[in-house]
Write a protein that holds these residues in place. Structure first.
Motif, PDB file in Angstrom:
ATOM      1  N   VAL A 177      -1.135   3.665  -3.171  1.00 37.55           N
ATOM      2  CA  VAL A 177      -0.404   4.560  -4.078  1.00 37.55           C
ATOM      3  C   VAL A 177      -0.026   3.821  -5.364  1.00 37.55           C
ATOM      4  N   VAL A 178      -0.473   4.371  -6.487  1.00 37.08           N
ATOM      5  CA  VAL A 178      -0.112   3.837  -7.799  1.00 37.08           C
ATOM      6  C   VAL A 178       0.572   4.977  -8.553  1.00 37.08           C
ATOM      7  N   GLN A 179       1.779   4.743  -9.036  1.00 38.35           N
ATOM      8  CA  GLN A 179       2.572   5.786  -9.678  1.00 38.35           C
ATOM      9  C   GLN A 179       1.779   6.523 -10.756  1.00 38.35           C
ATOM     10  N   ASN A 180       1.849   7.834 -10.728  1.00 38.07           N
ATOM     11  CA  ASN A 180       1.224   8.745 -11.699  1.00 38.07           C
ATOM     12  C   ASN A 180      -0.282   8.935 -11.532  1.00 38.07           C
ATOM     13  N   TYR A 181      -0.946   8.088 -10.769  1.00 33.80           N
ATOM     14  CA  TYR A 181      -2.403   8.249 -10.630  1.00 33.80           C
ATOM     15  C   TYR A 181      -2.704   9.502  -9.787  1.00 33.80           C
ATOM     16  N   ASN A 182      -1.829   9.764  -8.837  1.00 32.93           N
ATOM     17  CA  ASN A 182      -1.787  11.048  -8.119  1.00 32.93           C
ATOM     18  C   ASN A 182      -3.151  11.590  -7.682  1.00 32.93           C
ATOM     19  N   THR A 235     -14.330   2.761 -10.099  1.00 36.39           N
ATOM     20  CA  THR A 235     -13.196   3.244  -9.344  1.00 36.39           C
ATOM     21  C   THR A 235     -11.948   2.492  -9.772  1.00 36.39           C
ATOM     22  N   TYR A 236     -10.817   2.825  -9.135  1.00 35.90           N
ATOM     23  CA  TYR A 236      -9.538   2.187  -9.495  1.00 35.90           C
ATOM     24  C   TYR A 236      -8.707   1.984  -8.228  1.00 35.90           C
ATOM     25  N   LEU A 237      -7.882   0.962  -8.263  1.00 34.17           N
ATOM     26  CA  LEU A 237      -6.996   0.585  -7.159  1.00 34.17           C
ATOM     27  C   LEU A 237      -6.196   1.754  -6.576  1.00 34.17           C
ATOM     28  N   THR A 291      -8.680   3.001 -22.928  1.00 35.57           N
ATOM     29  CA  THR A 291      -9.841   3.815 -23.334  1.00 35.57           C
ATOM     30  C   THR A 291      -9.341   5.208 -23.733  1.00 35.57           C
ATOM     31  N   LEU A 292     -10.253   6.079 -24.144  1.00 34.42           N
ATOM     32  CA  LEU A 292      -9.868   7.445 -24.517  1.00 34.42           C
ATOM     33  C   LEU A 292      -9.196   8.160 -23.337  1.00 34.42           C
ATOM     34  N   SER A 293      -9.712   7.972 -22.148  1.00 32.78           N
ATOM     35  CA  SER A 293      -9.117   8.590 -20.955  1.00 32.78           C
ATOM     36  C   SER A 293      -7.683   8.134 -20.738  1.00 32.78           C
ATOM     37  N   ALA A 294      -7.446   6.858 -21.017  1.00 31.76           N
ATOM     38  CA  ALA A 294      -6.117   6.287 -20.776  1.00 31.76           C
ATOM     39  C   ALA A 294      -5.139   6.669 -21.884  1.00 31.76           C
ATOM     40  N   LYS A 295      -5.677   7.225 -22.986  1.00 32.97           N
ATOM     41  CA  LYS A 295      -4.852   7.578 -24.132  1.00 32.97           C
ATOM     42  C   LYS A 295      -3.888   8.709 -23.756  1.00 32.97           C
ATOM     43  N   GLY A 296      -2.697   8.603 -24.280  1.00 27.08           N
ATOM     44  CA  GLY A 296      -1.746   9.678 -24.027  1.00 27.08           C
ATOM     45  C   GLY A 296      -1.089   9.584 -22.663  1.00 27.08           C
ATOM     46  N   ILE A 297      -1.452   8.555 -21.907  1.00 22.84           N
ATOM     47  CA  ILE A 297      -0.829   8.395 -20.607  1.00 22.84           C
ATOM     48  C   ILE A 297       0.454   7.602 -20.808  1.00 22.84           C
ATOM     49  N   GLY A 298       1.567   8.234 -20.456  1.00 24.24           N
ATOM     50  CA  GLY A 298       2.869   7.604 -20.650  1.00 24.24           C
ATOM     51  C   GLY A 298       2.920   6.276 -19.925  1.00 24.24           C
ATOM     52  N   ASP A 299       3.509   5.272 -20.554  1.00 19.17           N
ATOM     53  CA  ASP A 299       3.767   3.996 -19.880  1.00 19.17           C
ATOM     54  C   ASP A 299       2.544   3.125 -19.690  1.00 19.17           C
ATOM     55  N   PHE A 300       1.450   3.424 -20.379  1.00 24.04           N
ATOM     56  CA  PHE A 300       0.249   2.587 -20.200  1.00 24.04           C
ATOM     57  C   PHE A 300       0.539   1.148 -20.632  1.00 24.04           C
ATOM     58  N   ASN A 301       1.362   1.005 -21.668  1.00 24.39           N
ATOM     59  CA  ASN A 301       1.730  -0.336 -22.130  1.00 24.39           C
ATOM     60  C   ASN A 301       2.415  -1.139 -21.039  1.00 24.39           C
ATOM     61  N   SER A 302       3.306  -0.475 -20.300  1.00 20.66           N
ATOM     62  CA  SER A 302       4.022  -1.225 -19.261  1.00 20.66           C
ATOM     63  C   SER A 302       3.084  -1.550 -18.091  1.00 20.66           C
ATOM     64  N   VAL A 303       2.072  -0.696 -17.867  1.00 21.10           N
ATOM     65  CA  VAL A 303       1.072  -1.015 -16.832  1.00 21.10           C
ATOM     66  C   VAL A 303       0.315  -2.285 -17.237  1.00 21.10           C
ATOM     67  N   LEU A 304      -0.094  -2.343 -18.511  1.00 17.33           N
ATOM     68  CA  LEU A 304      -0.835  -3.519 -18.998  1.00 17.33           C
ATOM     69  C   LEU A 304       0.050  -4.774 -18.936  1.00 17.33           C
ATOM     70  N   ILE A 336     -17.655   8.373 -15.012  1.00 20.89           N
ATOM     71  CA  ILE A 336     -17.161   9.714 -15.299  1.00 20.89           C
ATOM     72  C   ILE A 336     -15.965  10.047 -14.414  1.00 20.89           C
ATOM     73  N   ALA A 337     -14.910  10.551 -15.015  1.00 25.24           N
ATOM     74  CA  ALA A 337     -13.763  11.050 -14.242  1.00 25.24           C
ATOM     75  C   ALA A 337     -12.988  12.028 -15.110  1.00 25.24           C
ATOM     76  N   PHE A 338     -12.293  12.928 -14.450  1.00 23.39           N
ATOM     77  CA  PHE A 338     -11.421  13.855 -15.188  1.00 23.39           C
ATOM     78  C   PHE A 338     -10.392  14.458 -14.239  1.00 23.39           C
ATOM     79  N   ALA A 339      -9.170  14.562 -14.740  1.00 28.73           N
ATOM     80  CA  ALA A 339      -8.118  15.325 -14.061  1.00 28.73           C
ATOM     81  C   ALA A 339      -7.258  15.967 -15.134  1.00 28.73           C
ATOM     82  N   GLN A 340      -6.658  17.106 -14.790  1.00 28.25           N
ATOM     83  CA  GLN A 340      -5.759  17.767 -15.754  1.00 28.25           C
ATOM     84  C   GLN A 340      -4.575  16.857 -16.013  1.00 28.25           C
ATOM     85  N   LYS A 341      -4.154  16.833 -17.261  1.00 31.12           N
ATOM     86  CA  LYS A 341      -3.037  15.972 -17.659  1.00 31.12           C
ATOM     87  C   LYS A 341      -1.790  16.202 -16.795  1.00 31.12           C
ATOM     88  N   GLU A 342      -1.515  17.486 -16.498  1.00 25.35           N
ATOM     89  CA  GLU A 342      -0.278  17.769 -15.745  1.00 25.35           C
ATOM     90  C   GLU A 342      -0.331  17.227 -14.308  1.00 25.35           C
TER      91      GLU A 342
END
Ligand code: NDP
Ligand code: N5H
Length: 257
Positions: free
Chosen positions: A154-159, A147-149, A196-209, A95-101
């Protein structure tokens, strides 16, 4: 030693759809013979989760609503599980959640509310559910979180989510220390990026992969199944000497400088 999960019951929190990492964990535990209990945040997800679970042959699962932002809700869920099944042997917290902005731009611009919300749902929830689950884990068992790296560096945009994952990682270690005397082990899996659904709509996810495919030692991304099998290891007696640990299931990406 027998590493089957036959006769054991595990609570899986955080299946949204078939792409969810929680669903990868559910399938691995199901294949190992476990009985499963599913929780979802709102009633809206009851039918989709039930439909998915109906695809697991012979699984006699139970379902409960559990919004982790409510202490009363979490307690009521585990009270009901206790009444319905008695003992459980473990829990997967996905489970995780943060506001998109708050997942773009600069971390310094995170609002107080956004910071607290991300920490409430993504980190404190592990404390709340572990505390509520402990009395049901009368034979000991395992708790696993995801969890995540971005919580380690610091990972860009993970903020704000990176700061919340750092809190989750530390909470996992303190919980491991508290619950060890009850034969309960608490560990985390640090998964590489998975669509995943959480990762959806996150700009640049393709370049991360793409970066993982180019640079990670295994030169490929990881799957929900691979995370699921590591959760099986952590929730079974195969890992009986392991607690307070973070296992990276990320094609080795985290070892790179
Ligand atoms: P999903 O979107 O499939 O799962 C996220 C889940 O969080 C949803 O099931 C959602 O429940 C649940 N959730 C959000 N708010 C609440 C709440 N208040 N109460 C209860 N549940 C809530 O995404 P993932 O499978 O990717 O995410 C699972 C975990 O894996 C997260 O902790 C994520 O940070 C972590 N992770 C993901 C990576 C990735 O690349 N995908 C990489 C590393 C870690 P509902 O659907 O019912 O709203
Ligand atoms: C560096 C990155 C990419 C940028 C950051 C992504 C962070 C994602 C995590 C959070 C959990 C995503 C999130 O909260 C999305 C919500 O704002 C909007 N989505 C929803 O509300 C959907 C419908 C529901 C189901 O989602 C939730 N969470 O409830 C990190 C990536 C490379 C790796 C990654 C994606 C990590 C991670 O933690 O998930």
């Amino acid at each position: 030693m027998n590493f089957s999960l036959e006769g054991r019951t595990y609570v899986i929190m955080g299946v949204a759809n078939k792409r969810s990492i929680a669903w990868g964990i559910a399938r691995s535990l199901h294949e190992a013979g476990a009985r499963l209990i599913f929780t979802y945040a709102t009633e809206r997800f009851e039918k989709p989760v039930k439909d998915l679970v109906s695809t697991l042959d012979g699984q006699d699962a139970l379902f409960y609503e559990c919004d982790v932002t409510s202490d009363e809700g979490v307690q009521a869920t585990f009270d009901q599980i206790k009444q319905d099944v008695g003992t459980i042997h473990g829990l997967a917290h996905c489970i995780a959640f943060a506001q998109k902005e708050d997942l773009q731009g600069e971390f310094k611009d995170t609002s107080r509310d956004g910071y607290l919300l991300a920490h409430n749902i993504s980190a404190f929830s592990l404390v709340a559910v572990s505390r509520a689950a402990q009395p049901l884990m009368t034979e000991g068992g395992g708790i696993v979180t995801l969890t995540y790296l971005g919580g380690e560096r610091v990972v860009q945009n993970y903020n704000v989510m990176g700061v919340a994952k750092a809190s989750l990682d530390a909470s996992m270690r303190y919980l491991a220390n508290d619950l060890g005397k009850h034969a309960i082990r608490v560990n985390a899996i640090s998964a590489g990026p998975i669509r995943t659904l959480s990762a959806k709509g996150i700009g640049d996810f393709n370049s991360v992969l793409k970066q993982i495919e180019e640079k990670a030692p295994l030169r490929r991304t990881v799957s929900q199944e691979e995370v699921g099998d590591t959760a099986y290891y952590l929730l079974s007696d195969l890992s009986r000497g392991v607690t307070g640990e973070i296992i990276h299931v990320d094609s080795g990406y985290n070892i790179l400088g």
